[in-house]
Design an enzyme around this catalytic site. Structure first.
Site, PDB file in Angstrom:
ATOM      1  N   LYS A 160      -2.119   9.108  10.264  1.00  0.00           N
ATOM      2  CA  LYS A 160      -3.306  10.005   9.967  1.00  0.00           C
ATOM      3  C   LYS A 160      -2.655  11.460  10.386  1.00  0.00           C
ATOM      4  O   LYS A 160      -3.011  12.205   9.539  1.00  0.00           O
ATOM      5  CB  LYS A 160      -4.446   9.537  11.040  1.00  0.00           C
ATOM      6  CG  LYS A 160      -5.617  10.137  10.510  1.00  0.00           C
ATOM      7  CD  LYS A 160      -6.704   9.967  11.440  1.00  0.00           C
ATOM      8  CE  LYS A 160      -7.440   8.420  11.279  1.00  0.00           C
ATOM      9  NZ  LYS A 160      -8.261   8.028  12.274  1.00  0.00           N
TER      10      LYS A 160
ATOM     11  N   ARG B 179      -4.269   8.737   2.778  1.00  0.00           N
ATOM     12  CA  ARG B 179      -3.103   7.752   3.055  1.00  0.00           C
ATOM     13  C   ARG B 179      -2.909   7.217   1.463  1.00  0.00           C
ATOM     14  O   ARG B 179      -3.921   7.188   0.859  1.00  0.00           O
ATOM     15  CB  ARG B 179      -3.462   6.867   4.169  1.00  0.00           C
ATOM     16  CG  ARG B 179      -4.468   5.759   3.673  1.00  0.00           C
ATOM     17  CD  ARG B 179      -5.045   5.099   4.839  1.00  0.00           C
ATOM     18  NE  ARG B 179      -6.352   4.658   4.623  1.00  0.00           N
ATOM     19  CZ  ARG B 179      -7.082   4.422   5.340  1.00  0.00           C
ATOM     20  NH1 ARG B 179      -6.902   4.271   6.766  1.00  0.00           N
ATOM     21  NH2 ARG B 179      -8.334   4.035   5.118  1.00  0.00           N
TER      22      ARG B 179
ATOM     23  N   GLY C 179     -10.454   0.857  11.731  1.00  0.00           N
ATOM     24  CA  GLY C 179     -11.723   0.483  12.660  1.00  0.00           C
ATOM     25  C   GLY C 179     -11.554  -0.288  13.826  1.00  0.00           C
ATOM     26  O   GLY C 179     -11.965  -0.633  14.624  1.00  0.00           O
TER      27      GLY C 179
ATOM     28  N   HIS D 170      -5.068 -23.152  13.015  1.00  0.00           N
ATOM     29  CA  HIS D 170      -4.320 -24.608  12.523  1.00  0.00           C
ATOM     30  C   HIS D 170      -4.666 -24.844  11.215  1.00  0.00           C
ATOM     31  O   HIS D 170      -3.766 -24.982  10.146  1.00  0.00           O
ATOM     32  CB  HIS D 170      -4.934 -25.800  13.360  1.00  0.00           C
ATOM     33  CG  HIS D 170      -4.355 -26.937  12.775  1.00  0.00           C
ATOM     34  ND1 HIS D 170      -4.967 -27.983  11.816  1.00  0.00           N
ATOM     35  CD2 HIS D 170      -3.089 -27.798  13.244  1.00  0.00           C
ATOM     36  CE1 HIS D 170      -4.284 -28.886  11.630  1.00  0.00           C
ATOM     37  NE2 HIS D 170      -3.191 -28.830  12.417  1.00  0.00           N
TER      38      HIS D 170
ATOM     39  N   TYR E  64      22.727 -17.888  -6.290  1.00  0.00           N
ATOM     40  CA  TYR E  64      21.568 -17.972  -6.754  1.00  0.00           C
ATOM     41  C   TYR E  64      20.589 -18.702  -5.678  1.00  0.00           C
ATOM     42  O   TYR E  64      20.945 -18.985  -4.800  1.00  0.00           O
ATOM     43  CB  TYR E  64      21.729 -19.203  -7.733  1.00  0.00           C
ATOM     44  CG  TYR E  64      22.064 -20.795  -7.302  1.00  0.00           C
ATOM     45  CD1 TYR E  64      21.060 -21.413  -7.118  1.00  0.00           C
ATOM     46  CD2 TYR E  64      23.433 -21.024  -7.525  1.00  0.00           C
ATOM     47  CE1 TYR E  64      21.338 -22.736  -6.671  1.00  0.00           C
ATOM     48  CE2 TYR E  64      23.807 -22.018  -7.045  1.00  0.00           C
ATOM     49  CZ  TYR E  64      22.857 -22.882  -6.481  1.00  0.00           C
ATOM     50  OH  TYR E  64      23.341 -24.347  -6.145  1.00  0.00           O
TER      51      TYR E  64
ATOM     52  N   ARG F 171      -9.029  11.683  17.444  1.00  0.00           N
ATOM     53  CA  ARG F 171      -8.850  10.544  16.660  1.00  0.00           C
ATOM     54  C   ARG F 171      -7.761   9.665  16.846  1.00  0.00           C
ATOM     55  O   ARG F 171      -6.641  10.268  17.047  1.00  0.00           O
ATOM     56  CB  ARG F 171      -8.961  11.133  15.042  1.00  0.00           C
ATOM     57  CG  ARG F 171      -9.890  12.086  14.912  1.00  0.00           C
ATOM     58  CD  ARG F 171      -9.842  12.942  13.715  1.00  0.00           C
ATOM     59  NE  ARG F 171      -9.982  11.933  12.300  1.00  0.00           N
ATOM     60  CZ  ARG F 171      -9.717  12.444  11.211  1.00  0.00           C
ATOM     61  NH1 ARG F 171      -9.165  13.476  10.896  1.00  0.00           N
ATOM     62  NH2 ARG F 171      -9.926  11.541  10.269  1.00  0.00           N
TER      63      ARG F 171
ATOM     64  N   MET G  24      -9.383   1.055  16.272  1.00  0.00           N
ATOM     65  CA  MET G  24      -9.236   1.883  17.563  1.00  0.00           C
ATOM     66  C   MET G  24     -10.244   2.949  17.540  1.00  0.00           C
ATOM     67  O   MET G  24     -11.347   2.853  16.590  1.00  0.00           O
ATOM     68  CB  MET G  24      -7.747   2.402  17.609  1.00  0.00           C
ATOM     69  CG  MET G  24      -6.565   1.418  17.849  1.00  0.00           C
ATOM     70  SD  MET G  24      -5.038   1.956  18.065  1.00  0.00           S
ATOM     71  CE  MET G  24      -4.891   2.958  16.318  1.00  0.00           C
TER      72      MET G  24
ATOM     73  N   SER H  95      25.367 -25.799  -1.366  1.00  0.00           N
ATOM     74  CA  SER H  95      24.100 -25.548  -1.559  1.00  0.00           C
ATOM     75  C   SER H  95      23.564 -25.595  -0.345  1.00  0.00           C
ATOM     76  O   SER H  95      23.502 -26.679   0.528  1.00  0.00           O
ATOM     77  CB  SER H  95      23.267 -26.616  -2.535  1.00  0.00           C
ATOM     78  OG  SER H  95      21.998 -26.330  -2.522  1.00  0.00           O
TER      79      SER H  95
ATOM     80  N   CYS I  31      18.987 -24.316  -1.905  1.00  0.00           N
ATOM     81  CA  CYS I  31      17.838 -25.071  -2.454  1.00  0.00           C
ATOM     82  C   CYS I  31      16.822 -25.286  -1.231  1.00  0.00           C
ATOM     83  O   CYS I  31      17.262 -25.269  -0.260  1.00  0.00           O
ATOM     84  CB  CYS I  31      18.276 -26.406  -2.981  1.00  0.00           C
ATOM     85  SG  CYS I  31      19.141 -27.550  -1.732  1.00  0.00           S
TER      86      CYS I  31
HETATM   87  P1  ADP Z   1     -10.924   6.009  11.121  1.00  0.00           P
HETATM   88  O1  ADP Z   1      -9.535   5.748  11.956  1.00  0.00           O
HETATM   89  O2  ADP Z   1     -11.694   4.928  11.738  1.00  0.00           O
HETATM   90  O3  ADP Z   1     -10.763   6.282   9.793  1.00  0.00           O
HETATM   91  P2  ADP Z   1     -11.330   8.729  11.845  1.00  0.00           P
HETATM   92  O4  ADP Z   1     -10.081   9.207  12.970  1.00  0.00           O
HETATM   93  O5  ADP Z   1     -10.757   9.000  10.321  1.00  0.00           O
HETATM   94  O6  ADP Z   1     -11.371   7.129  12.076  1.00  0.00           O
HETATM   95  O7  ADP Z   1     -12.764   9.043  12.167  1.00  0.00           O
HETATM   96  C1  ADP Z   1     -14.055   8.628  12.026  1.00  0.00           C
HETATM   97  C2  ADP Z   1     -14.824   9.191  11.182  1.00  0.00           C
HETATM   98  O8  ADP Z   1     -15.154  10.571  11.391  1.00  0.00           O
HETATM   99  C3  ADP Z   1     -14.371   9.646   9.648  1.00  0.00           C
HETATM  100  O9  ADP Z   1     -15.224   9.742   8.662  1.00  0.00           O
HETATM  101  C4  ADP Z   1     -13.942  10.917   9.434  1.00  0.00           C
HETATM  102  O10 ADP Z   1     -13.668  11.627   8.284  1.00  0.00           O
HETATM  103  C5  ADP Z   1     -14.776  11.561  10.633  1.00  0.00           C
HETATM  104  N1  ADP Z   1     -14.132  12.663  11.232  1.00  0.00           N
HETATM  105  C6  ADP Z   1     -13.082  12.682  11.947  1.00  0.00           C
HETATM  106  N2  ADP Z   1     -12.809  14.074  12.401  1.00  0.00           N
HETATM  107  C7  ADP Z   1     -13.782  14.912  12.096  1.00  0.00           C
HETATM  108  C8  ADP Z   1     -13.810  16.180  11.903  1.00  0.00           C
HETATM  109  N3  ADP Z   1     -12.940  17.015  12.691  1.00  0.00           N
HETATM  110  N4  ADP Z   1     -14.800  16.879  11.435  1.00  0.00           N
HETATM  111  C9  ADP Z   1     -15.617  15.911  10.604  1.00  0.00           C
HETATM  112  N5  ADP Z   1     -15.658  14.580  10.737  1.00  0.00           N
HETATM  113  C10 ADP Z   1     -14.620  14.116  11.201  1.00  0.00           C
HETATM  114 MG    MG Z   2     -10.757   7.513   8.592  1.00  0.00          MG
END
Ligand code: ADP
Ligand code: MG
Ligand code: MG
Length: 897
Positions: A21, A334, A99, A450, A869, A90, A101, A781, A849
């Site tokens: 990020k 990304r 989602g 399992h 091969y 963030r 962290m 082989s 093989c």
């Molecule tokens: P995740 O890793 O779960 O995507 P993010 O760090 O991207 O978490 O943030 C969670 C949400 O908050 C995302 O929808 C992101 O766009 C929004 N967000 C993060 N930083 C800002 C900011 N500075 N202003 C407005 N929205 C933000």
């Molecule tokens: Mg995000």
């Protein structure tokens, strides 16, 4: 060491240090895109924190310096009462862990500054909405208060107001809600919600560090094979607000369709919303295309930015953005995830656009994706009735009658029924049931449970951890969320590629990709779909580049012909043991029971023509290509009747006074041949050395078959392979005998056969003395399956079912060494044997093989160590071809051929 980087100081290649990020926020900033200013705390700082429990000493001052700079740039201070600067804190690791962290928005807001924010924005509702969001997020993630307490309070507020959604709450309601939220924090967290903005920020930073090690994050990393010691970066980003009214909002977008690869406008948008609202499903989002009518200026700008990003990253990107009062802000991008089919299509589209070359296109797809595309699948057009969903643990589409225990699975499948084995979870006792079933469904356990591990090993469709399906094995039924009950015998369909479970029979269609490999569908034909075209092109890129040849493991003409259609360049392993089964079993019994040389010779002579016929068919199917035939490998008792069954038969006959001499002798022989550890007993070359004439008979059958093909103007290229050799002396004895037989056949038939004689390297001693063995072998082989068993001391059948799940869960290995070659152990041994073999005999032909030959990662390893091969089951051949091409493209770097 520097722990903090302003956004303009980073770039997209610093993902390890700044997290994905942070690196991409930096990249977008430097591209001149509208990113709210901010800075990133490195993963190195996180590692120090996780190792020592404290932030690195220098971090506080460094953060202060960067915060000062941010404040002067924005013209306001963090939490400044009359005009507060707010930031988001963030998480963001090297590899995306969606989602997993924490992130906290609106940091800096407090009782003192909420009015200032309202005045600046001219919107009181907005200020209180932002504040309640801060307390809610901060309370749940930083202070560890149960998130549902806030949600319940929010629901109550909505009910009181008869509000349908959160936007119907007014400033006064939200203000009350803030009071309620603060109460919840005080009661639950044992402290008040912190009013000091910097304290809020520092606590949030540490909490993001700590979120690296939550249980769910650890579990996710284990499943996705992300190393546990990378740590997360922390991004401090000034806030922009999508919750400032209808001219504001937030959304997500893809630069092309992650399902089909098509270019277009894909994504969702939500007006008057912040952060996760858009994906959390709290209100209905609109399609991104509708943004054009809501805010044309921002929409046009967004499309332009999407194009900039695609061209810059040369790949599909996904995006998070926010519009604040008509002004567009980029919050994240990304390289986006995509389906297997889309990966192939996008790679070829990007080649056509001139954005990437063929070698790079090969890196944009992989063998696992190709394998996924080759499974049969449920007919997209068919009606279906969803029962629930679990984890897509092992791909494929399976249909059958529900059974709830392994005993029934085996019993029903013996009587010709297709069954799906449904369990809460499986254990080693379920193995028989799993083998008998078309597919496996469990309500507990993840990708390394399992059920999942064993099913993948068997190539069987599996959905696991379908927690919403209540499985009651006692009363033999399963209950779906809607109350639908599936009783034993009801038909269900499970999709191991999506994790979905359906009631009834969903029709299955063969994969178009397999139809293409089978030659039943042609790229370029009218009915060929885009996917087939893309696969066809990528396979051509791979074939043009690969150095490894790909052969098939095939024992009969039918498999050999299919392998050829799939692109096999020969047979790397023809097992001769199936030629001893079925009706021929009685001939093997005669061989074992032979008391005199005459009896033995008679038994062998009866087997010879049958073997010969098999070989003729095989050589014909593979005409012009090498066929490696392995002489008999398994212990003889595998061809004899089961010891218990036979004992019972003999005992019953005795009781009836009905004496059967043959059965009695057979029983004696079975006893004599019985072994504690057949895998390490009388098998392979050892059999050939103690059963006179056995190998000679097989060699004669091969030679005769080759001679016949020659006389029929064919081009047989047989290679004779001696299994389980541990020392060169064993090989020499067999070799001398074989050469005599071949010379005899050549003389009698008047042909030159040029049969190569070589050996399998599948015991540690063979690998360690490969230099000596190469004196007597014309080819090697590597039997990496047995080599893995003997190097690790694992008996595969025993260990996989009994303790591999535990080993995988404990992280002792990330993947079974039977699936992917263990580079450091088994692999190192293979590598040294390759070197020793070639030192003795330059140009010695070497291959592998065994199942590793079709495993993507292993193929790369075999390429690196210079094998000639790989050989694998016919169905895996396209995967091996693709991965061999990818390995070659990787090692020669990208080119623009
Ligand atoms: P995740 O890793 O779960 O995507 P993010 O760090 O991207 O978490 O943030 C969670 C949400 O908050 C995302 O929808 C992101 O766009 C929004 N967000 C993060 N930083 C800002 C900011 N500075 N202003 C407005 N929205 C933000
Ligand atoms: Mg995000
Ligand atoms: Mg073996």
């Amino acid at each position: 060491m520097k722990f903090v980087y302003d956004f303009p100081e980073g770039n997209k290649d610093l993902r390890g240090l700044l997290g994905g990020k942070g690196a991409n926020l930096a990249e977008m900033t430097n591209l001149g895109l509208p990113v709210p200013p901010g800075f990133t705390i490195t993963t190195e700082a996180c590692k120090v924190y996780l190792d020592t429990g404290k932030e690195p000493a220098a971090l506080r001052d460094e953060v202060s310096a960067h915060l000062d700079a941010l404040e002067s740039r924005m013209g306001k201070k963090l939490g400044q009462p009359d005009d507060p600067l707010l930031v988001s804190v963030r998480s963001g690791a090297k590899f995306s862990m969606p989602g997993m962290m924490d992130t906290v928005l609106n940091v800096g807001l407090s009782d003192a500054s909420v009015a200032g924010l309202a005045a600046q924005a001219g919107d009181e509702r907005f200020a209180w909405d932002s504040y309640r969001r801060l307390i809610q997020m901060f309370g749940a993630t930083v202070l560890g208060v149960g998130a549902q307490l806030f949600e319940e309070a929010l629901e109550e507020a909505k009910e009181r107001k008869q509000a349908a959604t959160d936007v119907d709450l007014e400033a006064g309601d939200l203000k009350k809600l803030v009071t309620r939220f603060k109460q919840i924090v005080s009661q639950e967290a044992g402290r008040d919600f912190p009013q000091d903005p910097r304290e809020q920020m520092d606590l949030a930073i540490c909490s993001v560090f700590e979120s690296w090690n939550t249980e769910r994050a650890k579990l996710y990393r284990r499943q996705e094979r992300i190393p546990g010691d990378l740590g997360t970066a922390v991004n401090i980003c000034s806030m922009v607000f999508g919750n400032l009214g209808p001219d504001s909002g937030t959304g997500v977008a893809f630069t092309r369709d992650p399902a089909s690869g098509h270019q277009g406008v894909y994504g969702d948008y939500l007006q008057n919303a912040q952060g996760e609202d858009v994906v959390a499903g709290i209100r209905n989002t609109v399609a991104l295309a509708d943004l054009e009518t809501i805010d044309k200026k921002s929409y046009d700008q967004l499309l332009q930015i999407m194009e900039t990003l695609e061209t810059h990253y040369r790949d599909l990107c996904d995006i998070e953005f926010t519009i604040e009062r008509g002004r567009l802000w980029m919050l994240q991008t990304r390289v986006g995830k995509r389906t297997a089919g889309a990966a192939f299509r996008i790679a070829t589209q990007l080649v056509d656009q001139g954005l990437i070359d063929e070698a790079e296109a090969l890196q944009r797809v992989n063998g696992a994706q190709l394998a996924q595309l080759m499974f049969p699948r449920f007919d997209d057009d068919a009606k279906r009735d969803l029962l629930g969903r679990g984890i897509a643990a092992s791909p494929g589409a399976a249909v059958g009658k529900a059974v709830f225990d392994s005993y029934t699975a085996v019993k029903w499948s013996r009587s010709g029924e297709q069954v799906i084995l449904i369990r809460r979870e499986t254990n080693p006792d379920d193995l028989n049931g799993m083998i008998a079933a078309n597919g496996i469904l469990t309500s507990r356990g993840g990708k390394t449970s399992h059920a999942a591990v064993v099913a993948r090993g068997m190539g069987k469709t599996c959905v696991c951890g379908a927690e919403e399906l209540e499985v009651d094995t006692k009363s033999r039924r399963m209950t779906a969320p809607g109350g639908v009950v599936v009783e034993e015998g009801d038909v269900v369909s499970i999709d191991g590629s999506t994790g979905k479970v359906y009631l009834g029979e969903v029709p299955v269609v063969p994969s178009p990709v397999v139809e293409y490999f089978e030659g039943r569908m042609h790229a370029g034909a009218d009915d060929a779909d885009e996917l087939v075209e893309a696969v066809h092109r990528i396979m051509a890129y791979a074939d043009r580049r690969r150095r490894l040849r790909v052969r098939a493991n095939a024992d009969n003409a039918e498999d050999a012909l299919r392998a050829r259609r799939f692109g096999a360049q020969g047979i790397g392993l023809c097992r001769t043991e199936h030629m001893f089964l079925g009706e021929r079993r009685t001939l093997v019994e005669k061989l074992v029971l032979a008391d005199t040389d005459d009896e033995r010779v008679n038994a062998l002579e009866a087997l010879m023509p049958l073997q010969k016929k098999d070989f003729i068919e095989l050589f014909e199917a593979m005409d012009g290509l090498p066929v490696t035939v392995r002489l008999l490998d398994p212990p003889l008792h595998e061809f004899l009747p089961d010891i218990t069954e036979l004992s019972v038969r003999v005992a019953l006959a005795e009781a009836r006074k009905d004496h059967n001499e043959n059965d009695l002798r057979l029983l004696q022989a079975v006893h004599k041949l019985h072994e504690q550890n057949p895998m390490l007993g009388l098998r392979g070359v050892r059999l050939g050395l103690v059963i006179p004439g056995l190998f000679a008979m097989q060699v004669r059958a091969i030679a005769e078959a080759a001679a016949e093909r020659k006389n029929a103007k064919g081009d047989p290229r047989a290679e004779i392979m001696i299994p389980l050799v541990g020392t060169v002396q064993e090989l020499e004895i067999v070799r001398d005998e074989a050469e005599l037989v071949i010379a005899e056949v050549e003389k009698a038939r008047g042909v030159r056969l040029k049969l190569a004689l070589g050996t399998m390297i599948e015991l540690p001693r063979a690998a360690l003395t490969a230099g000596q063995i190469a004196e007597a072998a014309e080819f090697f082989s590597f039997g990496t399956n047995d080599l893995t068993q003997t190097v690790w001391g694992f008996s595969r059948d025993d260990v996989e079912a009994s303790f591999f799940t535990a080993y995988l869960e404990k992280g002792i290995f990330g993947v079974s060494p039977f699936e992917t070659i263990d580079r450091d152990g088994v692999g190192a041994l293979v590598k040294s044997a390759v070197e020793a073999g070639r030192a003795t005999r330059p140009g010695l032909k070497m291959g592998v093989c065994g199942e590793h030959g079709g495993d993507p990662e292993s193929v790369h390893f075999f390429h690196e160590i210079g094998l000639d091969y790989v050989s694998c089951s016919p169905f895996r051949i396209p995967v091996a071809r693709l991965e061999a091409g990818r390995a070659a493209a990787l090692s020669s770097g990208s080119d623009s051929r």
